[in-house]
Design an enzyme around this catalytic site. Structure first.
Site, PDB file in Angstrom:
ATOM      1  N   ASP A 147       0.817  -1.211   0.000  1.00 42.29           N
ATOM      2  CA  ASP A 147       0.000   0.000   0.000  1.00 42.29           C
ATOM      3  C   ASP A 147       0.862   1.278   0.000  1.00 42.29           C
ATOM      4  OD1 ASP A 147      -2.403   1.418   0.083  1.00 42.29           O
ATOM      5  OD2 ASP A 147      -3.284   0.080   1.565  1.00 42.29           O
ATOM      6  N   ASP A 207      -9.962   3.725  -3.478  1.00 44.12           N
ATOM      7  CA  ASP A 207     -10.653   2.477  -3.132  1.00 44.12           C
ATOM      8  C   ASP A 207     -12.061   2.396  -3.704  1.00 44.12           C
ATOM      9  OD1 ASP A 207      -8.375   2.184  -1.676  1.00 44.12           O
ATOM     10  OD2 ASP A 207      -9.370   1.886   0.253  1.00 44.12           O
TER      11      ASP A 207
END
Ligand code: GLA
Length: 437
Positions: A147, A207
């Protein structure tokens, strides 16, 4: 000449991507985040793995079991600096869990961030790349999702992002254990340009959430090519829009990742979910389930097991691409097309408007990228959701090509595979496909 050049281009990008030889086709599996968020634990992971087998998902290619954020303890090992799992959630330890998943014939993936902390505030891997990669390899990990939170400002140009992500890429390769490297930097600095040689996939946006096409300002980008703040609450159609110009950069070993699937996570209609699954499969995104696979409705199962779409996703070719997008009242219609590895043509029409649309497709439009050769062909059409042959479409010698008329329901999609058929049968074909979703 043009097809030859295209073939050369894909040869170069494929061979450059193969530093670890993995993900020659888009990875498929299940990830804990979309449904369980920070609530993941050993029991959830094992039950998911068992269900993937009992529902026969593994036979279709879903093979990775991926533990996302929140598996970590509060701190690293104070003596060695090695990452440590949260023993409350993983009482038998990560190595034991990986062994159990392997014993079921599945592969195991884990999550960290190229930052000081992960997005949920656990310890990150920035500066700890080597020890983390070695620890993962020692546990038997097969896949790392990496990430971008708390990156200490080490982003802003492709070179700065490249260096930060390449550190983990090199650390993974140095372990000697093959691990899929799934970058998750939300498209920042354009990973499709700088990460082809170092990563097997790269997230292209903020997201996803289980929503078809709402505009939520927390997913602020209007264009992926000029996106400074990726965010979250990105709807399916917005992410698909982001992917449209960069399909050309995705290919074997280095895939654009449109984020994990939201099929089965409520809030989307059947047709919206058909659109979501179809397009993720056809633009060759990794197919990572994000629902609770231990408890699925027949509808969810039917969508995620469409073997015809999975076969195209896994055929090794690059993505299908968007030919056009046209406004209609309160929405738009879109045409996407591309070729399969065995020389069929795929084309798909989407309708984002609140009413059924009648769409007229021009033969040349659909087959434009396939070149003149195809203009002399007749095709049999196979509807990938209705699973039947619906039409012939083509131009017998000396006759004009006709348009194809399709009805596309609200927020729905039609997906066709066109396979070359003998010319004699053209012209006798029905002109309109009568089967509607
Ligand atoms: C980021 C990622 C998500 C998920 C969470 C976990 O938001 O983009 O996919 O991994 O972090 O905290």
């Amino acid at each position: 000449m043009v097809p030859r050049l295209l073939a050369l281009a894909s040869f170069f990008s494929a061979s450059l991507a193969l530093r670890n030889g993995l993900a020659l086709t888009p990875p498929m599996g299940w990830n804990s985040w979309n449904y369980f968020s920070c609530g993941v634990n050993e029991d959830i992971v094992l039950r998911a793995a068992k269900s993937m087998i009992s529902y026969n998902l593994t036979r279709l290619g879903y093979e990775y079991v991926l533990v996302d954020d929140c598996w970590q303890a509060d701190t690293r090992d104070p003596k060695t600096g090695a990452p440590v799992e949260d023993k409350g959630r993983f009482p038998n330890g990560m190595k034991d869990l990986v062994d159990k998943v392997h014993a079921m014939g599945l592969k195991f993936g884990i999550y960290s961030s190229a930052g000081t902390y992960t997005c949920a505030g656990r310890f990150g891997s920035l500066g700890y790349e080597e020890i983390d990669a070695k620890t993962y390899a020692g546990w038997g990990v097969d896949y790392l999702k990496y990430d971008n939170c708390y990156n200490e400002g080490r982003a802003g140009t492709p070179m700065i992002s490249y260096e930060r992500y390449n550190n983990m890429s090199m650390a993974l390769n140095a372990t000697g254990r093959p691990m899929v490297y799934s970058m998750c930097n939300w498209g920042e600095d354009g990973p499709w340009n700088f990460a082809i040689e170092i990563a097997n996939s790269y997230r292209i946006s903020g997201d996803i959430y289980p929503n078809y096409n709402d505009f939520d300002i927390r997913c602020p980008c209007t264009d992926v090519l000029d996106c400074k703040l990726a965010g979250f609450h990105c709807s399916v159609m917005r992410i698909l829009d982001f992917s449209a110009p960069i399909g050309q950069k995705s290919g074997s070993g280095h895939w654009n990742d449109l984020d994990m699937l939201e099929i089965g996570n409520d809030d989307m209609t059947l047709y919206e979910q058909l659109t979501h699954f179809s397009m993720w499969a056809l633009v060759k995104s990794p197919l990572i389930l994000g629902n609770d696979v231990t408890s699925m409705t027949p509808q969810t199962l039917t969508i995620i097991t469409n073997d015809a779409l999975i076969a195209i996703n896994q055929d090794g070719n690059g993505p299908i691409t968007r030919r056009w997008k046209k406004p209609v009242k309160d929405g738009e219609i879109q045409l996407w097309s591309g070729g399969t590895a065995n020389n069929s043509i795929i084309f798909t029409v989407l309708n984002t408007s609140p009413t059924t649309q009648t769409v007229y497709l021009d033969f040349a439009d659909v087959f434009y990228d396939q070149g003149r050769y195809y203009a002399r062909q007749n095709f049999k059409l196979f509807d990938l959701w209705m699973k039947d042959e619906t039409d012939n479409w083509g131009a017998p010698a000396g006759q004009a090509q006709f348009n194809l008329t399709l009805e596309v329901a609200t927020h729905s999609i039609r997906v066709f595979r066109a396979t070359p058929a003998p010319l004699e049968s053209a012209g006798s074909a029905k002109r309109e496909s009568e089967k509607h979703l």
